[in-house]
Design a protein around this motif. Structure first.
Motif, short mmCIF file in Angstrom:
data_model
loop_
_atom_site.label_atom_id
_atom_site.label_comp_id
_atom_site.label_asym_id
_atom_site.label_seq_id
_atom_site.Cartn_x
_atom_site.Cartn_y
_atom_site.Cartn_z
N ALA A 84 0.85 -1.19 0.00
CA ALA A 84 0.00 0.00 0.00
C ALA A 84 0.89 1.24 0.00
O ALA A 84 2.00 1.23 0.51
N GLU A 85 0.38 2.31 -0.58
CA GLU A 85 1.09 3.58 -0.60
C GLU A 85 0.35 4.60 0.27
O GLU A 85 -0.87 4.70 0.22
N PRO A 86 1.08 5.37 1.09
CA PRO A 86 2.52 5.24 1.33
C PRO A 86 2.83 3.98 2.13
O PRO A 86 1.97 3.44 2.81
N ARG A 87 4.06 3.53 2.05
CA ARG A 87 4.46 2.30 2.73
C ARG A 87 4.34 2.47 4.24
O ARG A 87 4.80 3.47 4.80
N ARG A 88 3.73 1.47 4.90
CA ARG A 88 3.45 1.57 6.34
C ARG A 88 4.10 0.45 7.13
O ARG A 88 3.69 0.16 8.26
N PHE A 89 5.08 -0.22 6.58
CA PHE A 89 5.82 -1.24 7.32
C PHE A 89 7.30 -0.94 7.18
O PHE A 89 7.72 -0.16 6.32
N PHE A 90 8.10 -1.56 8.03
CA PHE A 90 9.54 -1.48 7.85
C PHE A 90 10.14 -2.85 8.15
O PHE A 90 9.48 -3.74 8.67
N GLY A 91 11.41 -3.00 7.80
CA GLY A 91 12.02 -4.33 7.88
C GLY A 91 11.62 -5.16 6.68
O GLY A 91 11.28 -4.64 5.61
N GLY A 92 11.64 -6.48 6.85
CA GLY A 92 11.21 -7.37 5.77
C GLY A 92 12.17 -7.44 4.60
O GLY A 92 11.77 -7.77 3.48
N GLU A 93 13.47 -7.17 4.85
CA GLU A 93 14.43 -7.25 3.76
C GLU A 93 14.63 -8.70 3.31
O GLU A 93 14.51 -9.63 4.09
N LEU A 94 14.94 -8.86 2.05
CA LEU A 94 15.33 -10.15 1.49
C LEU A 94 16.84 -10.24 1.53
O LEU A 94 17.53 -9.38 0.99
N ARG A 95 17.36 -11.28 2.20
CA ARG A 95 18.80 -11.45 2.27
C ARG A 95 19.18 -12.76 1.60
O ARG A 95 18.64 -13.81 1.94
N MET A 96 20.11 -12.67 0.66
CA MET A 96 20.60 -13.84 -0.07
C MET A 96 22.05 -14.08 0.29
O MET A 96 22.83 -13.14 0.44
N TYR A 97 22.41 -15.35 0.42
CA TYR A 97 23.75 -15.74 0.86
C TYR A 97 24.45 -16.56 -0.22
O TYR A 97 23.81 -17.31 -0.96
N ASP A 98 25.77 -16.46 -0.24
CA ASP A 98 26.59 -17.29 -1.11
C ASP A 98 27.19 -18.40 -0.27
O ASP A 98 27.80 -18.15 0.76
N ASP A 99 26.99 -19.65 -0.69
CA ASP A 99 27.58 -20.77 0.05
C ASP A 99 28.55 -21.56 -0.83
O ASP A 99 28.92 -22.68 -0.50
N ARG A 100 28.96 -20.99 -1.94
CA ARG A 100 29.84 -21.72 -2.85
C ARG A 100 31.24 -21.83 -2.28
O ARG A 100 31.83 -20.85 -1.84
N GLY A 101 31.78 -23.03 -2.28
CA GLY A 101 33.16 -23.24 -1.87
C GLY A 101 33.36 -23.34 -0.38
O GLY A 101 34.49 -23.44 0.07
N VAL A 102 32.28 -23.31 0.42
CA VAL A 102 32.44 -23.42 1.87
C VAL A 102 31.55 -24.52 2.42
O VAL A 102 30.89 -24.37 3.43
N GLU A 103 31.49 -25.64 1.72
CA GLU A 103 30.81 -26.84 2.19
C GLU A 103 29.35 -26.60 2.52
O GLU A 103 28.80 -27.10 3.49
N GLY A 104 28.70 -25.80 1.69
CA GLY A 104 27.26 -25.62 1.85
C GLY A 104 26.86 -24.70 2.99
O GLY A 104 25.69 -24.56 3.27
N VAL A 105 27.81 -24.06 3.66
CA VAL A 105 27.48 -23.17 4.77
C VAL A 105 27.31 -21.75 4.23
O VAL A 105 28.18 -21.23 3.54
N ALA A 106 26.19 -21.12 4.54
CA ALA A 106 25.95 -19.76 4.08
C ALA A 106 26.98 -18.82 4.69
O ALA A 106 27.20 -18.82 5.89
N HIS A 107 27.59 -18.01 3.86
CA HIS A 107 28.68 -17.15 4.30
C HIS A 107 28.15 -15.74 4.48
O HIS A 107 27.81 -15.05 3.52
N ALA A 108 28.06 -15.28 5.75
CA ALA A 108 27.46 -13.99 6.04
C ALA A 108 28.26 -12.84 5.46
O ALA A 108 27.73 -11.76 5.21
N ASN A 109 29.57 -13.04 5.24
CA ASN A 109 30.39 -11.97 4.69
C ASN A 109 30.22 -11.83 3.19
O ASN A 109 30.79 -10.93 2.58
N CYS A 110 29.48 -12.74 2.57
CA CYS A 110 29.20 -12.64 1.14
C CYS A 110 27.69 -12.80 0.97
O CYS A 110 27.21 -13.89 0.65
N SER A 111 26.98 -11.76 1.26
CA SER A 111 25.52 -11.79 1.17
C SER A 111 25.03 -10.48 0.58
O SER A 111 25.76 -9.50 0.51
#
Length: 463
Positions: free
Chosen positions: A388-415
């Motif tokens: 709805a406009e104007p926006r009346r919520f905050f937060g709710g970000e989409l965070r994507m992680y890279d886990d390549r090369g680290v045995e399937g563990v999501a790497h927070a420093n590459c997100s």
């Protein structure tokens, strides 16, 4: 109650009696000038003045956070700025519904062994959290920890498989119900005044001394920016153990398979103004169907039936999307060749396309997960944001992680963290770990929440 000193010493003052007799425990969610001055003085004396500006103030601004402090006020004028001192501090913030992350109980150097004071402060923290029987306390401890693992597990914490990786170590989440921790530390049967007066059994001293000193010593290197702390802060939005996850139907838990290649740029595409004027019609149609929304479900790897699990995901979904399906899918297919090229993904025969609406209200989230494993035909996931406009919520970000090369563990420093933007579409590989950070809707109204059209593009199955 039998004092640790025994009857013959019951009239003898202990080393901290005088200081504790003029101490009270305060809790605040905002910093008054007097409290801010005392807090800055406290952490300056600890050699960590940056902790106030870099951790405490931002944490309080995000909400759902409190500072517990052992306070001593000067008994003579002038009062006000400079007349208040803190001898111990614990910062507590919410990381998920019913999940709380307390800091260690930091103490002034001269109070480091004042277990009565430390226990009194921590009792106030736990009693506030234990009002809800489902409330839990969380810490992050490094893989291979000995003392931290022993101290936490001895007091009823269980280690989850949620992993947070830094450049120095892998950290696991330890959780314990707040009311059980209160009992395990033997703080449920002793009052704050008795703790400050050291009028409690020796077992209370023994349990709290090992617990608090173990946590403080494990976390102390991080307080002063030194490397490899055994215990680190559990922050909102930063790792697998806290809630999150893009709203994605029955998305699956984080698996152990991995992409090839090295850590690098994440493969995703964002497209603005995707529906244009049709976005307004979409919002109207969705609001008219509010009563048809159902609790969001999850589908762990190996399961055949989705189910509701609010420890992993909170939200509501609408699967009856015939009013928008054809128009949306036509535009999606038109954007697909360019999106694949930008992500460096080879084209493939497109099979079925799943689509649903997700409504995320106050406190909703989706913990880190993947939408597909190696055997799934889901190739790409997509999330289209509208509100709805104007926006009346905050937060709710989409965070994507890279886990390549680290045995399937999501790497927070590459997100990559993406803020929901009106009429924006995001496309990414379905095997990419991702999460939806907690949403806040102050009005609590359905119409004011975070909405997405989300779904999956399948590879056509071979005949």
């Amino acid at each position: 109650m039998v004092s640790q000193f025994g009857d013959k010493d019951k009239d003898r003052q202990n080393f901290f009696t005088q200081n504790n007799s003029c101490t009270r425990i305060d809790v605040f969610e905002e910093l008054s000038p007097t409290n801010e001055a005392a807090l800055r003085q406290f952490f300056r004396r600890l050699g960590a003045p940056q902790y106030v500006d870099e951790v405490i103030i931002p944490t309080l601004r995000l909400g759902d956070a409190s500072v517990y402090a052992a306070v001593r006020d000067r008994p003579w004028p002038p009062w006000g700025l400079g007349a208040r001192t803190f001898s111990a501090v614990c910062v507590v913030h919410n990381v998920a519904p019913e999940s709380w992350a307390p800091s260690p109980v930091f103490t002034a150097d001269e109070e480091g062994t004042n277990i009565g004071l430390i226990g009194a402060l921590y009792k106030e923290v736990l009693e506030a959290l234990a009002v809800s029987r489902t409330s839990e306390v969380c810490y992050l401890a490094a893989e291979g920890s000995v003392l931290a693992d022993r101290v936490l597990e001895r007091n009823g914490f269980r280690r989850d498989d949620d992993v947070f990786m830094t450049e120095h170590a892998r950290y696991f989440t330890y959780r314990a119900p707040a009311h059980e921790l209160l009992s395990n530390l033997r703080l449920d049967d002793v009052s704050v005044p008795d703790l400050l007066a050291y009028d409690f059994p020796a077992e209370v001293l023994d349990r709290n001394a090992l617990y608090h000193l173990g946590i403080l010593l494990g976390a102390r290197p991080g307080l002063t920016d030194r490397q490899r702390p055994e215990i680190i802060d559990l922050a909102r939005g930063g790792h697998a153990s806290k809630p999150g996850g893009v709203p994605g139907g029955t998305g699956t838990d984080l698996g152990t398979d991995q992409f090839g290649g090295l850590l690098g740029e994440l493969p995703y595409v964002s497209l603005g103004r995707f529906l244009g004027s049709d976005a307004e019609n979409l919002m109207r149609n969705v609001l008219e169907r509010e009563e048809k929304f159902q609790p969001a479900t999850v589908l762990p790897f190996g399961s055949t039936s989705p189910f509701v699990d609010e420890r992993r995901r909170r939200g509501r979904t609408l699967d009856d999307v015939g009013f928008i399906y054809d128009a949306f899918v036509d535009r999606l297919k038109g954007a697909l060749p360019g999106a694949l090229s930008r992500m460096g993904i080879e084209g493939f025969p497109v099979g079925r396309i799943e689509l649903q609406v997700t409504a995320s209200g106050d406190g909703d989230y989706y913990r880190m997960h993947r939408d597909a494993d190696a055997e799934s035909t889901r190739a790409l996931s997509f999330v289209y944001f509208f509100n709805a406009e104007p926006r009346r919520f905050f937060g709710g970000e989409l965070r994507m992680y890279d886990d390549r090369g680290v045995e399937g563990v999501a790497h927070a420093n590459c997100s990559q963290l993406l803020t929901p933007r009106q009429d924006m579409l995001v496309i990414f590989p379905s095997r990419l770990p991702h999460e939806l950070l907690p949403v806040r809707v102050p009005s609590q109204k359905f119409a004011d929440g975070r909405f997405t059209l989300n779904g999956w593009i399948h590879r056509a199955e071979k005949c």
